[in-house]
Design a protein around this motif. Structure first.
Motif, PDB file in Angstrom:
ATOM      1  N   GLU D  44      49.023  71.016  55.320  1.00  0.00           N
ATOM      2  CA  GLU D  44      47.552  71.059  55.338  1.00  0.00           C
ATOM      3  C   GLU D  44      47.053  72.197  56.217  1.00  0.00           C
ATOM      4  O   GLU D  44      46.095  72.889  55.887  1.00  0.00           O
ATOM      5  CB  GLU D  44      46.984  69.725  55.842  1.00  0.00           C
ATOM      6  N   ARG D  46      48.454  74.949  56.739  1.00  0.00           N
ATOM      7  CA  ARG D  46      48.676  76.229  56.049  1.00  0.00           C
ATOM      8  C   ARG D  46      47.725  76.463  54.891  1.00  0.00           C
ATOM      9  O   ARG D  46      47.417  77.603  54.518  1.00  0.00           O
ATOM     10  CB  ARG D  46      50.115  76.257  55.506  1.00  0.00           C
ATOM     11  N   LYS D  47      47.247  75.379  54.296  1.00  0.00           N
ATOM     12  CA  LYS D  47      46.466  75.455  53.049  1.00  0.00           C
ATOM     13  C   LYS D  47      45.154  76.195  53.183  1.00  0.00           C
ATOM     14  O   LYS D  47      44.543  76.195  54.235  1.00  0.00           O
ATOM     15  CB  LYS D  47      46.102  74.035  52.627  1.00  0.00           C
ATOM     16  N   LYS D  58      43.312  75.431  45.870  1.00  0.00           N
ATOM     17  CA  LYS D  58      43.914  74.181  46.338  1.00  0.00           C
ATOM     18  C   LYS D  58      45.154  73.855  45.524  1.00  0.00           C
ATOM     19  O   LYS D  58      45.206  74.039  44.333  1.00  0.00           O
ATOM     20  CB  LYS D  58      42.917  73.023  46.210  1.00  0.00           C
ATOM     21  N   GLU D  59      46.102  73.333  46.185  1.00  0.00           N
ATOM     22  CA  GLU D  59      47.328  72.865  45.535  1.00  0.00           C
ATOM     23  C   GLU D  59      47.636  71.506  46.136  1.00  0.00           C
ATOM     24  O   GLU D  59      47.327  71.235  47.285  1.00  0.00           O
ATOM     25  CB  GLU D  59      48.509  73.796  45.849  1.00  0.00           C
ATOM     26  N   ASP D  61      50.712  70.598  46.714  1.00  0.00           N
ATOM     27  CA  ASP D  61      51.737  70.975  47.675  1.00  0.00           C
ATOM     28  C   ASP D  61      52.525  69.799  48.203  1.00  0.00           C
ATOM     29  O   ASP D  61      52.793  69.683  49.399  1.00  0.00           O
ATOM     30  CB  ASP D  61      51.123  71.769  48.844  1.00  0.00           C
ATOM     31  N   ARG D 128      52.140  82.696  48.725  1.00  0.00           N
ATOM     32  CA  ARG D 128      52.458  81.351  48.218  1.00  0.00           C
ATOM     33  C   ARG D 128      53.798  80.858  48.735  1.00  0.00           C
ATOM     34  O   ARG D 128      53.979  79.676  48.982  1.00  0.00           O
ATOM     35  CB  ARG D 128      52.468  81.397  46.678  1.00  0.00           C
ATOM     36  N   VAL D 131      54.658  78.468  51.812  1.00  0.00           N
ATOM     37  CA  VAL D 131      54.722  77.000  51.817  1.00  0.00           C
ATOM     38  C   VAL D 131      56.194  76.564  51.976  1.00  0.00           C
ATOM     39  O   VAL D 131      56.474  75.522  52.586  1.00  0.00           O
ATOM     40  CB  VAL D 131      54.082  76.396  50.540  1.00  0.00           C
ATOM     41  N   ARG D 303      45.800  81.434  58.643  1.00  0.00           N
ATOM     42  CA  ARG D 303      46.803  80.570  58.029  1.00  0.00           C
ATOM     43  C   ARG D 303      48.205  80.807  58.583  1.00  0.00           C
ATOM     44  O   ARG D 303      49.162  80.134  58.180  1.00  0.00           O
ATOM     45  CB  ARG D 303      46.794  80.794  56.513  1.00  0.00           C
TER      46      ARG D 303
END
Lengths: 332, 332, 332, 332
Positions: D44, D46-47, D58-59, D61, D128, D131, D303
């Motif tokens: 969260e 990192r998002k 949004k993902e 994840d 990306r 993550v 981030r």
């Protein structure tokens, strides 16, 4: 890359007729007592001149500690040992340069290094470098109290009686090969990785670095192809995993199972046979007859046992460190 | 570490009864056309259910490209392929949990992972993961036009006639082993390193990752122990290094010599024999009789050829890249 | 592990007051002409005694080729170079043994190696080993015709005028730090890997092996934190990827972009300041005042440029080999 | 190679717009409890979408455990985690294909992979993939009880008040960079190697894998260039090596000294600025004006903290395992 080992790592360098051959170790714990005398037995075992069938070439082969030793103990920093090449007669080899000897690395070295290889005495391909492997074995064995590693000739020239096998070579004025078995006791279960870094993968990887080795088998080995599963399977009969038989050679699923590790290697006959041979001559561009000059062993297998023990010790020491079963600092 | 290869590197992961098994490749050149169909033949060859003596378990075994493929070509970034595990009957295995099966990894897995291993179907030790090796072989072979890699059964249950060997197993209600030979043509000379990373070191390292393999020999192999040097030496008869005989199996001094690479592996009899066996029972702390349940091959050697080809292709592709003999980008 | 590089690999060993320090290279192509004279300039640049602010300690620092060189050309086999330690006064250091010097490795070496470390002159942590790095740089630079690597002092003691900075140290009877910039021209685009092995990752990895370096920045570096994106972005203005500005320092997404690679390192002030200091005394178990004895540089940064060039050359040579942009055999 | 770590090793794979990104871990001990919830907080953090200045993309994840987990505990076998890419709008990117965006990897990817790269959303170069790094950090942190790793923004757009810095970007309709500091407590002394694998080498190596990082400094960092040695040296005042000051940032001679490890990275301004820019157009072969389309962060530095913590945890976990300070099997 000429390094081996993930935690206990050896880097080897040198040529037969250069000033020295040597080896650098990473991962040797600090505080390990070490001195010249530790090396005498295994280096003598490896040396020529000690028994029928080995070459008369002699070297002092004293280990020279260049780095990593202080007050006769390892420091924890990289440990480098050199062995001087004192007794070299390069002239023997220069004459033969035009003909890549069958069974030797002459041809492949030329292909790989474009003719820039040090061809004297086999250069970097020489069995001379096995003195470095033996040194690695001495260091590794010192890390492994409670583990014994014993290699021995089981066959020479197709004969279980080794003297007979050698006599066969002498009579035939030819060289012969042999089989060497290695027996390791005291290895705990759980070493090795299932994929790619099995105990068998690592031992075989290291074993095939010994010049002249052309095959390896664990436990029942090739005989397993003729056995039924119910015969080959080793029944476990104690909580500690002891097995009634040991057809697996102490390794199942790539992992040590706590029983003795047993394996065998085949050593091809010495390439430098006294017999006349044929090979391509680079200068004349034809096939020619020739005889190998220089001093050579009739049966190189005789010198393999301490080297095979050495590479085994390197592998086991590495695996034991990876499994956190060895101290990083000795307090003795 | 469960990775193999220095330039063409494979990282394998998965368990027999998890959602999928998979493999990630580093070092695959960009622009290589790749699609599902490339994998069909070798994956079918590896599969059970195709011939007498192999297990009826069936999987779709479609490669699922997760990363590294775009518009049906490799991108140069890591390539990941998954294979789903669809046809799993875990119940079979849970019942047998108390008894570590002889010849299986049950005991060593428990020792190594402290009882946390996924024991269903052999978990990470399962032959199931060889589908990933086969996939690696498919990718590696695509990088090697002009090189052929062919593995085939030469012996089952001690019989050169394979049908006879299988019948022997069926008659005895037992499992049998076998011998698989691999023949590689078109490999240039000069691959491999003299110390530690010889062609033989790397092939054997990879080969012993295949479950059930217990020995390997190159060229004349163990027979070399009975030969004279003058017989074993392969006379060179052309400038390109062609040899009259090939007792060296295409590797001298650890380096490929341009002749065919030939080696043999022994595959032990399938551990899961239908016969009743004995082993330690962890619950009762005694030796007990038991029978292995579940679906199994009578002769796992039958499924080894495509896997042996695969690991050979992985090694050769890696060595070819290291020798700068393969493009980093395909322009097709 | 004290090795660096994947294809062009260096393994370093030695201590300040042992018989010699040395380095072994893997991956050096065969046929590269090499001799002592190649090393003179960079080794002289690194040596003390040449300019105000550097130590008067002198060594011959002649490279001794132990392996891998034959007829003044590399053979393709491992190349080992030794440098003898001739001018050592160990007595200076033994007296100070009880007090781990602030800013030195005395304390951490003791913690790491349990007291078995060779503490004389900093042992394996000594700046003495940078002579091996410089040697690596000489070899690596020879592999990189068309690429220039130039490092220079940009600041000493906070002063752009280096003489002023040194005078500040002399006046204060203290040591000072500095900043060294490195500028690399001629590097092709496409080197490095996006994850984990970016050009920046590899250069910084190697740079932090140089004693006293505490920071590194590429292109605009820390100033980027104060810039707008539209200012920092380097507009591409040719098909070959030339950029109008070079705030990226020649590396985008971890990959070389064909523009000059530019980075800066900070070198902390020499730990061995002439000033009286305080530290823990292991014998008396109290904090005590002490002064560092022995010969030391007022500003170690002055000796860093050839070492920084060297590690940069090592990285670039490795990356160029991985990208297959260098020959494996020289034919000159 | 896209792997990092010697004992705790991570292998990363995936592209921004492929089916998923993922990571495989080697060396995770067996028996470690692990579940989805462990990942929520750092993922969260990192998002995008959580705070002013981050992208609304949004993902879900959610970590998908593919291998290496059984009964919610690690098995000791390779652990693979995937993250699906659900929310991808590739159309945004295809239109911009002709113009390699300044500050992005478009140009270098094309050079490196010959045009076969997956260019959608930056492909394998995309943020990306961080993550996966965050996931690695979650696993690594679980191995390190007693060690805290905390990263935080110290500066945005040149402003210590981060809100002001962001407002500056919003006002200028441009992107800004920032500085992130990381503070690690509880690390024992003795980690790291003096040559090539210092703590600083490893942390910087990993840190430069985070997109947009252009510099790193330890302790006093670049300020050290302006300090006297007597000021920079950290006086040791206890037997355990505690220092009065911490200008070294917890690392001396490349080895952890038991004090807090402190370092800072600079994050360049987001390359995708809303401003109109110029770059080369591959189709028209001229410099053209263009604007970046798609959803992007004004300040990517926001981030970075969880990602920086993650790579730090990876390094420390690896070093702790190498120093045999972590169990291979958890018994909880």
């Amino acid at each position: 890359m000429n390094s081996f080992g993930q935690s206990f790592r050896s880097t080897i360098f040198g040529e037969s007729h250069g000033p020295s051959v040597g080896i650098t170790f990473d991962g040797v714990p600090a505080g390990l007592p070490i001195n010249e005398d530790d090396f005498v037995i295994d280096i003598e075992r490896r040396k020529g001149g000690l028994q029928k069938g080995t070459t008369p070439r002699k070297e002092d082969d004293k280990p020279i500690f260049i780095t990593g030793v202080f007050n006769n103990k390892t420091t924890g920093a990289p440990l480098t040992i050199l062995f001087e090449n004192k007794n070299t007669r390069s002239g023997d080899y220069e004459k033969q340069r035009a003909i890549p000897r069958p069974g030797h690395a002459d041809f492949v070295a030329h292909e790989k290094y474009g003719g820039f290889e040090d061809f004297r005495g086999g250069g970097h391909f020489s069995g001379r470098l096995t003195v470095c492997l033996v040194a690695a074995g001495v260091v590794a064995k010192k890390l492994l109290p409670g583990i014994t590693i014993t290699a021995y000739i089981t066959e020479v020239g197709g004969e279980k009686d080794v003297e007979n096998g050698l006599q066969k070579a002498i009579d035939a004025k030819d060289s012969v090969g042999g089989i060497v078995e290695c027996h390791v006791t005291g290895v705990p279960s759980g070493l090795g990785e299932p994929f790619f870094n099995s105990v068998e993968s690592l031992i075989s990887h290291a074993a095939f670095s010994i010049p002249a080795i052309k095959g390896i088998e664990f436990g029942a080995g090739f005989k397993a192809a003729t056995m039924f599963g119910s015969d080959h399977n080793d029944a476990i009969d104690t909580a500690s995993g002891h097995t009634v038989t040991n057809h697996a050679g102490g390794v199942v699923g790539g992992i040590s199972n706590g029983n003795d590790i047993i394996f065998r290697v085949v050593v091809k006959p010495t390439s430098s046979t006294p017999k006349e041979q044929e090979s391509w001559n680079w200068d004349t561009q034809t096939v020619e007859k020739f005889s190998v000059k220089g001093r050579h062993d009739l049966c190189i297998a005789l010198r393999v046992p301490p080297v095979l023990e050495a590479i085994t010790a390197m592998v086991i020491a590495d695996l034991m460190q990876l499994a956190q079963k060895l101290p990083r600092i000795y307090n003795s």
